[in-house]
Design an enzyme around this catalytic site. Structure first.
Site, PDB file in Angstrom:
ATOM      1  N   HIS A 160      59.673  69.813  34.898  1.00 19.48           N
ATOM      2  CA  HIS A 160      59.532  68.781  36.341  1.00 19.48           C
ATOM      3  C   HIS A 160      59.785  67.838  35.496  1.00 19.48           C
ATOM      4  CE1 HIS A 160      59.579  66.229  40.189  1.00 19.48           C
ATOM      5  NE2 HIS A 160      60.083  67.426  40.149  1.00 19.48           N
ATOM      6  N   ASP A 173      60.759  75.401  43.164  1.00 21.72           N
ATOM      7  CA  ASP A 173      61.582  76.335  43.386  1.00 21.72           C
ATOM      8  C   ASP A 173      60.990  77.353  42.544  1.00 21.72           C
ATOM      9  OD1 ASP A 173      63.226  74.098  44.254  1.00 21.72           O
ATOM     10  OD2 ASP A 173      63.518  73.613  42.929  1.00 21.72           O
TER      11      ASP A 173
HETATM   12  N1  CMC Z   1      63.192  76.137  30.161  1.00 26.09           N
HETATM   13  C1  CMC Z   1      63.414  75.467  28.785  1.00 26.09           C
HETATM   14  N2  CMC Z   1      63.219  74.990  28.200  1.00 26.09           N
HETATM   15  C2  CMC Z   1      62.628  73.557  29.530  1.00 26.09           C
HETATM   16  C3  CMC Z   1      62.847  74.242  30.470  1.00 26.09           C
HETATM   17  C4  CMC Z   1      62.670  75.496  31.072  1.00 26.09           C
HETATM   18  N3  CMC Z   1      62.660  75.459  32.382  1.00 26.09           N
HETATM   19  N4  CMC Z   1      62.758  72.447  31.234  1.00 26.09           N
HETATM   20  C5  CMC Z   1      62.752  71.434  30.156  1.00 26.09           C
HETATM   21  N5  CMC Z   1      62.596  72.460  29.019  1.00 26.09           N
HETATM   22  C6  CMC Z   1      62.987  71.886  27.450  1.00 26.09           C
HETATM   23  C7  CMC Z   1      63.831  71.380  26.870  1.00 26.09           C
HETATM   24  O1  CMC Z   1      64.813  72.197  26.552  1.00 26.09           O
HETATM   25  C8  CMC Z   1      63.194  69.822  26.593  1.00 26.09           C
HETATM   26  O2  CMC Z   1      62.242  70.737  25.126  1.00 26.09           O
HETATM   27  P1  CMC Z   1      62.430  70.091  23.296  1.00 26.09           P
HETATM   28  O3  CMC Z   1      61.534  69.017  23.975  1.00 26.09           O
HETATM   29  O4  CMC Z   1      62.914  70.882  23.193  1.00 26.09           O
HETATM   30  O5  CMC Z   1      64.355  69.293  23.331  1.00 26.09           O
HETATM   31  C9  CMC Z   1      61.516  69.694  27.091  1.00 26.09           C
HETATM   32  O6  CMC Z   1      61.051  71.013  27.089  1.00 26.09           O
HETATM   33  C10 CMC Z   1      62.380  68.566  28.253  1.00 26.09           C
HETATM   34  O7  CMC Z   1      63.175  69.231  28.461  1.00 26.09           O
HETATM   35  P2  CMC Z   1      63.796  67.763  29.420  1.00 26.09           P
HETATM   36  O8  CMC Z   1      64.832  68.442  29.846  1.00 26.09           O
HETATM   37  O9  CMC Z   1      63.596  66.646  28.710  1.00 26.09           O
HETATM   38  O10 CMC Z   1      63.033  67.335  30.776  1.00 26.09           O
HETATM   39  P3  CMC Z   1      63.604  66.695  31.901  1.00 26.09           P
HETATM   40  O11 CMC Z   1      62.367  66.048  32.753  1.00 26.09           O
HETATM   41  O12 CMC Z   1      64.877  65.658  31.903  1.00 26.09           O
HETATM   42  O13 CMC Z   1      63.990  68.048  33.478  1.00 26.09           O
HETATM   43  C11 CMC Z   1      64.403  69.293  34.470  1.00 26.09           C
HETATM   44  C12 CMC Z   1      63.111  68.204  34.041  1.00 26.09           C
HETATM   45  C13 CMC Z   1      63.839  69.678  35.923  1.00 26.09           C
HETATM   46  C14 CMC Z   1      65.947  68.701  34.895  1.00 26.09           C
HETATM   47  C15 CMC Z   1      63.915  70.895  34.081  1.00 26.09           C
HETATM   48  O14 CMC Z   1      62.480  71.209  33.806  1.00 26.09           O
HETATM   49  C16 CMC Z   1      64.982  71.833  33.961  1.00 26.09           C
HETATM   50  O15 CMC Z   1      66.179  71.760  33.908  1.00 26.09           O
HETATM   51  N6  CMC Z   1      64.536  73.164  35.180  1.00 26.09           N
HETATM   52  C17 CMC Z   1      65.094  74.123  35.273  1.00 26.09           C
HETATM   53  C18 CMC Z   1      65.199  73.368  36.411  1.00 26.09           C
HETATM   54  C19 CMC Z   1      64.716  73.412  37.869  1.00 26.09           C
HETATM   55  O16 CMC Z   1      63.556  74.138  37.631  1.00 26.09           O
HETATM   56  N7  CMC Z   1      64.569  72.380  38.587  1.00 26.09           N
HETATM   57  C20 CMC Z   1      64.133  71.646  39.397  1.00 26.09           C
HETATM   58  C21 CMC Z   1      63.454  70.704  39.776  1.00 26.09           C
HETATM   59  S1  CMC Z   1      62.061  70.992  41.035  1.00 26.09           S
HETATM   60  C22 CMC Z   1      62.872  70.724  42.395  1.00 26.09           C
HETATM   61  C23 CMC Z   1      63.558  69.423  42.807  1.00 26.09           C
HETATM   62  O17 CMC Z   1      62.638  67.879  42.565  1.00 26.09           O
HETATM   63  O18 CMC Z   1      64.912  69.690  42.175  1.00 26.09           O
END
Ligand code: CMC
Length: 434
Positions: A311, A369
């Site tokens: 998140h 989720d």
């Molecule tokens: N699985 C694997 N790696 C992950 C995941 C994941 N679910 N989430 C983040 N990472 C890794 C990402 O690859 C990155 O690694 P590195 O630093 O080596 O490049 C690091 O963690 C930081 O990730 P980010 O994408 O820069 O983080 P963000 O804050 O931009 O993304 C997120 C947040 C929710 C989009 C992401 O965690 C994600 O895609 N999660 C899966 C989708 C999900 O469950 N979304 C629901 C969110 S809660 C409900 C809502 O609010 O809508």
């Protein structure tokens, strides 16, 4: 001058600029940089809003490190255990929990606006039967703005209140219509003697041929899902609603924009994507294949993510995920599905991920989720409809945020700036022979 200030110095000869720091009631204070461009000719650059507060808000507070979520100051756990969804709607909309008399009035108001305009039935027929419910819902809510042109004057509090009541009341009806249409069953009109969640269940699962009895455990579970999704401060869809509504557009149309944003798998679509992920993993061998799957997730060339994990704000266990896991136990217990293979797989996968250095070092924990798909599936809601249920729950959050923005004395149309990195000025060379 404010008590606290921040001074920005430049290495290119631009004179330093001092900004006031505004105190938040809890959480990080904010450096008010609104005068930066005027004083220095420079913008800040923060794509993804990593360090930027887009507004001041009194509605929801998240402490991502602690894993804390408050609506109007109340912890989500407290609200989920002691209130129902309409109480939470009232709280988000008006700032306080209702008194017994206010509660009665509000509930009755919502229950008397649940029917959608009959003309919506004809609008529905234009959709393909296999259309994704989020596409249908985006269209239906957009269309609803055509049914209520009187909602256009967003600066009139009475008009805003009426739009809020209509949206909270009619979203379940529209979501249920989208579902019934996709399976070819007749729409069920709302039954105003039922609770809000009970009515959703009936409109989704009843048919005119049989008596429908609402299962109180599933009713409570759905109500909890709605509470947990009701608001989440300035997430992508909420920011979309604020930005869209900042032009003074019809608030119902702004909610349609929020629904479109919510659909994406990085946001509200994650519950559907998570259940699909678990189903696929189960088909490939289940628990035995977790190790292989986790390796794929960790492989930076694969683009596979562990859906329902991670998140932007929570760097700890999402408090909603804890409540959702508890609800999952209750629902599966009530339905005699304690040994549901997907639930077992989800728990094992969670345990393995939480012990893995990749997830520990990046502070990736289950989010709301992760378990909500399993609960919804057990209730009988098909995965394609999960995000529509999220949208129905989040509608109150969007409305409350929209109202807050419109009544903010510092309200302005949202207009981000950019760093232009394209071609400098150039001119068309006339084509030879022209
Ligand atoms: N699985 C694997 N790696 C992950 C995941 C994941 N679910 N989430 C983040 N990472 C890794 C990402 O690859 C990155 O690694 P590195 O630093 O080596 O490049 C690091 O963690 C930081 O990730 P980010 O994408 O820069 O983080 P963000 O804050 O931009 O993304 C997120 C947040 C929710 C989009 C992401 O965690 C994600 O895609 N999660 C899966 C989708 C999900 O469950 N979304 C629901 C969110 S809660 C409900 C809502 O609010 O809508």
């Amino acid at each position: 001058m404010a008590d606290k200030t921040a001074t920005l110095t430049f290495s290119d000869g631009t004179p330093e600029v001092t900004f006031p720091i505004h105190q938040s009631s809890i959480g990080p204070d904010v450096v008010d940089i609104r005068t930066l461009y005027g004083k220095s000719g420079k913008f800040t650059f923060d794509p993804g809003f990593m360090s930027t507060a887009s507004c001041a808000s009194t509605i929801t507070y998240i402490d991502g490190d602690k894993g804390e979520l408050l609506y109007r100051g109340y912890p989500i756990d407290d609200l989920a255990r002691n209130c129902n969804y309409l109480d939470v709607c009232y709280l988000l909309l008006y700032g306080d929990l209702p008194t017994p008399a206010e509660r009665q009035r509000f509930d009755s108001l919502i229950l008397h606006h649940t029917m959608a305009h009959e003309q919506i039935h004809f609008f529905m027929r234009g959709f393909r039967r296999d259309a994704h419910p989020m596409a249908v819902l985006t269209g239906l809510v957009g269309a609803m703005s055509a049914f209520y042109p009187d909602s256009m004057n967003v600066h009139d509090p009475k008009v805003r209140e009426t739009s809020a009541i209509r949206l909270i009341a009619k979203l379940p009806t529209l979501v249920a219509m989208a579902y019934k249409y996709s399976i070819g069953e007749p729409y069920m009109y709302p039954d105003n003697t039922l609770s809000y969640a009970g009515n959703v269940l009936r409109m989704l699962f009843a048919t005119p041929c049989e008596q429908f009895v609402v299962n109180p455990v599933l009713e409570r579970a759905l109500d909890r899902i709605l509470i947990l999704h009701a608001d989440h401060e300035q997430n992508a869809s909420t920011s979309t609603v604020r930005l869209c509504a900042s032009s003074g557009t019809n608030p119902i149309a702004a909610i349609a924009a929020g629904i479109a944003c919510l659909w994406g798998p990085a946001h509200g679509g994650a519950n559907e994507a998570c259940l699909n992920m678990l189903t696929q993993l189960q088909a490939q061998g289940g628990v035995e294949k977790i190790g292989e799957f986790i390796s794929q997730v960790k492989d930076k060339t694969s683009s596979i993510r562990l859906m329902g994990f991670g998140h932007r704000v929570y760097k700890n266990y999402d408090p909603r995920a804890k409540l959702m896991r508890e609800t999952c136990h209750e629902v599966l217990g009530n339905l005699g599905l304690q040994n549901d293979p997907l639930f077992k797989l989800a728990m094992k996968l969670e345990q393995i991920a939480l012990e893995d250095d990749y997830f520990i070092s990046r502070k990736l924990y289950p989010n709301v989720d992760y378990y909500s798909g399993i609960v919804q599936k057990a209730i009988g809601i098909p995965p394609q409809l999960f995000t529509a249920i999220f949208a129905l729950a989040r509608t109150i959050g969007w409305i409350a945020q929209l109202n807050e923005m419109i009544t903010d004395p510092e309200y302005k149309i949202g207009r981000p700036r950019q760093s232009y990195v394209g071609e400098k000025l150039r001119h068309v060379k006339p084509y030879a022979g022209n």
